[in-house]
Design an enzyme around this catalytic site. Sequence first.
Site, PDB file in Angstrom:
ATOM      1  N   THR A 166      -8.142  -4.052   8.945  1.00  0.00           N
ATOM      2  CA  THR A 166      -8.370  -5.270   8.159  1.00  0.00           C
ATOM      3  C   THR A 166      -9.750  -5.897   8.387  1.00  0.00           C
ATOM      4  O   THR A 166     -10.331  -5.760   9.471  1.00  0.00           O
ATOM      5  CB  THR A 166      -7.279  -6.312   8.534  1.00  0.00           C
ATOM      6  OG1 THR A 166      -7.603  -7.576   7.965  1.00  0.00           O
ATOM      7  CG2 THR A 166      -7.170  -6.516  10.031  1.00  0.00           C
ATOM      8  N   TRP A 220      -7.667  -8.379   1.500  1.00  0.00           N
ATOM      9  CA  TRP A 220      -7.145  -9.203   0.399  1.00  0.00           C
ATOM     10  C   TRP A 220      -6.384  -8.361  -0.653  1.00  0.00           C
ATOM     11  O   TRP A 220      -6.708  -8.375  -1.846  1.00  0.00           O
ATOM     12  CB  TRP A 220      -8.305  -9.947  -0.273  1.00  0.00           C
ATOM     13  CG  TRP A 220      -9.013 -10.958   0.570  1.00  0.00           C
ATOM     14  CD1 TRP A 220      -9.106 -10.987   1.943  1.00  0.00           C
ATOM     15  CD2 TRP A 220      -9.749 -12.109   0.114  1.00  0.00           C
ATOM     16  NE1 TRP A 220      -9.846 -12.072   2.346  1.00  0.00           N
ATOM     17  CE2 TRP A 220     -10.256 -12.779   1.249  1.00  0.00           C
ATOM     18  CE3 TRP A 220     -10.024 -12.629  -1.154  1.00  0.00           C
ATOM     19  CZ2 TRP A 220     -11.020 -13.934   1.151  1.00  0.00           C
ATOM     20  CZ3 TRP A 220     -10.797 -13.790  -1.247  1.00  0.00           C
ATOM     21  CH2 TRP A 220     -11.278 -14.427  -0.101  1.00  0.00           C
ATOM     22  N   TYR A 260      -3.351 -12.164  14.599  1.00  0.00           N
ATOM     23  CA  TYR A 260      -3.222 -10.984  13.725  1.00  0.00           C
ATOM     24  C   TYR A 260      -4.444 -10.081  13.877  1.00  0.00           C
ATOM     25  O   TYR A 260      -4.318  -8.862  14.063  1.00  0.00           O
ATOM     26  CB  TYR A 260      -3.063 -11.455  12.276  1.00  0.00           C
ATOM     27  CG  TYR A 260      -3.155 -10.348  11.237  1.00  0.00           C
ATOM     28  CD1 TYR A 260      -2.110  -9.456  11.054  1.00  0.00           C
ATOM     29  CD2 TYR A 260      -4.294 -10.214  10.435  1.00  0.00           C
ATOM     30  CE1 TYR A 260      -2.199  -8.447  10.092  1.00  0.00           C
ATOM     31  CE2 TYR A 260      -4.376  -9.217   9.471  1.00  0.00           C
ATOM     32  CZ  TYR A 260      -3.330  -8.333   9.313  1.00  0.00           C
ATOM     33  OH  TYR A 260      -3.417  -7.338   8.365  1.00  0.00           O
ATOM     34  N   ILE A 296       8.448   1.768  13.809  1.00  0.00           N
ATOM     35  CA  ILE A 296       7.336   2.460  14.490  1.00  0.00           C
ATOM     36  C   ILE A 296       7.161   2.015  15.943  1.00  0.00           C
ATOM     37  O   ILE A 296       6.399   2.632  16.679  1.00  0.00           O
ATOM     38  CB  ILE A 296       5.994   2.353  13.713  1.00  0.00           C
ATOM     39  CG1 ILE A 296       5.525   0.897  13.588  1.00  0.00           C
ATOM     40  CG2 ILE A 296       6.073   3.070  12.371  1.00  0.00           C
ATOM     41  CD1 ILE A 296       4.050   0.775  13.163  1.00  0.00           C
ATOM     42  N   LEU A 310       0.830  -1.207   0.000  1.00  0.00           N
ATOM     43  CA  LEU A 310       0.000   0.000   0.000  1.00  0.00           C
ATOM     44  C   LEU A 310       0.865   1.257   0.000  1.00  0.00           C
ATOM     45  O   LEU A 310       0.536   2.237  -0.688  1.00  0.00           O
ATOM     46  CB  LEU A 310      -0.935  -0.011   1.223  1.00  0.00           C
ATOM     47  CG  LEU A 310      -1.836   1.205   1.348  1.00  0.00           C
ATOM     48  CD1 LEU A 310      -2.688   1.407   0.089  1.00  0.00           C
ATOM     49  CD2 LEU A 310      -2.735   1.084   2.580  1.00  0.00           C
TER      50      LEU A 310
HETATM   51  N1  LIG Z   1      -2.042  -7.447   2.627  1.00  0.00           N
HETATM   52  C1  LIG Z   1      -3.340  -7.642   2.846  1.00  0.00           C
HETATM   53  O1  LIG Z   1      -3.964  -8.538   2.271  1.00  0.00           O
HETATM   54  C2  LIG Z   1      -4.087  -6.749   3.806  1.00  0.00           C
HETATM   55  C3  LIG Z   1      -5.458  -6.966   4.009  1.00  0.00           C
HETATM   56  C4  LIG Z   1      -6.152  -6.125   4.896  1.00  0.00           C
HETATM   57  C5  LIG Z   1      -5.472  -5.110   5.550  1.00  0.00           C
HETATM   58  N2  LIG Z   1      -4.136  -4.944   5.346  1.00  0.00           N
HETATM   59  C6  LIG Z   1      -3.458  -3.866   6.069  1.00  0.00           C
HETATM   60  O2  LIG Z   1      -3.036  -2.920   5.114  1.00  0.00           O
HETATM   61  C7  LIG Z   1      -1.829  -2.283   5.555  1.00  0.00           C
HETATM   62  C8  LIG Z   1      -0.793  -2.353   4.455  1.00  0.00           C
HETATM   63  O3  LIG Z   1      -0.582  -3.725   4.110  1.00  0.00           O
HETATM   64  P1  LIG Z   1       0.488  -4.146   3.021  1.00  0.00           P
HETATM   65  O4  LIG Z   1      -0.037  -5.358   2.329  1.00  0.00           O
HETATM   66  O5  LIG Z   1       0.928  -2.952   2.239  1.00  0.00           O
HETATM   67  O6  LIG Z   1       1.667  -4.631   3.998  1.00  0.00           O
HETATM   68  P2  LIG Z   1       3.160  -4.997   3.618  1.00  0.00           P
HETATM   69  O7  LIG Z   1       3.347  -5.086   2.141  1.00  0.00           O
HETATM   70  O8  LIG Z   1       3.514  -6.152   4.490  1.00  0.00           O
HETATM   71  O9  LIG Z   1       3.953  -3.698   4.112  1.00  0.00           O
HETATM   72  C9  LIG Z   1       4.099  -3.388   5.455  1.00  0.00           C
HETATM   73  C10 LIG Z   1       5.364  -2.576   5.581  1.00  0.00           C
HETATM   74  O10 LIG Z   1       5.539  -2.257   6.960  1.00  0.00           O
HETATM   75  C11 LIG Z   1       6.896  -2.504   7.277  1.00  0.00           C
HETATM   76  N3  LIG Z   1       7.038  -2.721   8.719  1.00  0.00           N
HETATM   77  C12 LIG Z   1       6.866  -3.866   9.413  1.00  0.00           C
HETATM   78  N4  LIG Z   1       7.154  -3.665  10.711  1.00  0.00           N
HETATM   79  C13 LIG Z   1       7.517  -2.367  10.836  1.00  0.00           C
HETATM   80  C14 LIG Z   1       7.955  -1.561  11.913  1.00  0.00           C
HETATM   81  N5  LIG Z   1       8.080  -2.063  13.157  1.00  0.00           N
HETATM   82  N6  LIG Z   1       8.244  -0.253  11.686  1.00  0.00           N
HETATM   83  C15 LIG Z   1       8.146   0.254  10.431  1.00  0.00           C
HETATM   84  N7  LIG Z   1       7.749  -0.453   9.360  1.00  0.00           N
HETATM   85  C16 LIG Z   1       7.451  -1.758   9.559  1.00  0.00           C
HETATM   86  C17 LIG Z   1       7.253  -3.712   6.462  1.00  0.00           C
HETATM   87  O11 LIG Z   1       8.659  -3.841   6.373  1.00  0.00           O
HETATM   88  P3  LIG Z   1       9.278  -5.342   6.217  1.00  0.00           P
HETATM   89  O12 LIG Z   1       8.773  -5.857   4.915  1.00  0.00           O
HETATM   90  O13 LIG Z   1      10.748  -5.078   6.261  1.00  0.00           O
HETATM   91  O14 LIG Z   1       8.757  -6.122   7.391  1.00  0.00           O
HETATM   92  C18 LIG Z   1       6.610  -3.362   5.127  1.00  0.00           C
HETATM   93  O15 LIG Z   1       7.437  -2.552   4.323  1.00  0.00           O
HETATM   94  C19 LIG Z   1      -1.446  -2.995   6.851  1.00  0.00           C
HETATM   95  O16 LIG Z   1      -1.939  -2.251   7.933  1.00  0.00           O
HETATM   96  C20 LIG Z   1      -2.211  -4.306   6.796  1.00  0.00           C
HETATM   97  O17 LIG Z   1      -2.480  -4.804   8.084  1.00  0.00           O
HETATM   98  C21 LIG Z   1      -3.429  -5.724   4.481  1.00  0.00           C
END
Ligand SMILES: NC(=O)c1ccc[n+]([C@@H]2O[C@H](COP(=O)([O-])OP(=O)(O)OC[C@H]3O[C@@H](n4cnc5c(N)ncnc54)[C@H](OP(=O)(O)O)[C@@H]3O)[C@@H](O)[C@H]2O)c1
Length: 279
Positions: free
Chosen positions: A101, A149, A125, A37, A12
């Site tokens: 989520t 998703w 989670y 964070i 995202l």
């Molecule tokens: N993916 C899905 O299907 C989905 C569905 C519903 C909601 N969401 C929500 O949407 C949001 C974005 O999801 P996304 O798919 O873009 O996630 P993502 O691709 O996993 O990206 C999350 C980012 O946060 C970083 N991160 C992890 N721990 C951290 C910390 N302690 N401090 C700073 N950065 C940190 C990760 O770095 P590393 O890669 O180095 O760990 C990664 O770059 C999240 O809140 C997720 O819960 C996602």
Amino acid sequence: MRLLVTGSRGQLGRALQRAAAAAGHEFVGCDLPELDITDAAAVRTAVARSRPDAVINCAAYTAVDAAESDEARALAVNGAAVASLAAAADGAGARLVQISTDFVFDGAAARAYREDDQPRPISAYGRTKLAGERAAALARRPLIVRTAWLFGDGANFVGAIRRQLDAGARELRVVGDQRGCPTYAADLAEGLLGLLGADAEGIVHVANAGSATWFEFALEIVRQLGAAAAVVPITTAQAARPALRPANSVLDTSRFRAVVGSDLPPWQDALARWLAGRG
Ligand SMILES: NC(=O)c1ccc[n+]([C@@H]2O[C@H](COP(=O)([O-])OP(=O)(O)OC[C@H]3O[C@@H](n4cnc5c(N)ncnc54)[C@H](OP(=O)(O)O)[C@@H]3O)[C@@H](O)[C@H]2O)c1
């Protein structure tokens, strides 16, 4: 607007960077390792220094299965850190946008989930993300966006199916008894900017229009790629994953439509745009 985006190299975060540039917003991105964070002092400094209008928290512990055996770490990132972000945003006079989520719901409903339905997570989670919602709600003017998703630039279901096809798989076994809303990160990013532009507050569900099971999602990926593989539905029990997942986590997006004036496009259309962009 000046946006500070945490987790900016995630799916995202990357999509937001492109959408912000296209809309003429200033974008300040940060991610691990430069900003963790869970480091409250570092968060305070980063927010104060960048003087944003909004802090959009895309950073998260997103490994749903791993969280089952690592809940304390997931809670530190998805819950406690959001409290620091809320305080830092308030201190800088910025809005806080927290991404949450569909996995905050238990999946037992026979209809799509509305914003005011009772969350009842069934996974570690989900519990940690609900803690994040509650922490974000303490900010002065929070916007909490629940999505689902996701596919975009990063690790996701579409990429996983594609990799199996590229490796020559003739048969894909995919869960057919969980229904949700496949959502393209680029469309979600546009939706988020739309909500910020409309000064929305509180919880808003944002997802591409329509719904699917993972099996139906896989069938459509295979169809759009013109691949020959067969897709076979299996049950959640057969998939035997460590974390429970909601059987139905379809999000009702009427509030988004009412605020922004339109729905996000159907997920099949979003998938076609994503696959076209990947060549
Ligand atoms: N993916 C899905 O299907 C989905 C569905 C519903 C909601 N969401 C929500 O949407 C949001 C974005 O999801 P996304 O798919 O873009 O996630 P993502 O691709 O996993 O990206 C999350 C980012 O946060 C970083 N991160 C992890 N721990 C951290 C910390 N302690 N401090 C700073 N950065 C940190 C990760 O770095 P590393 O890669 O180095 O760990 C990664 O770059 C999240 O809140 C997720 O819960 C996602």
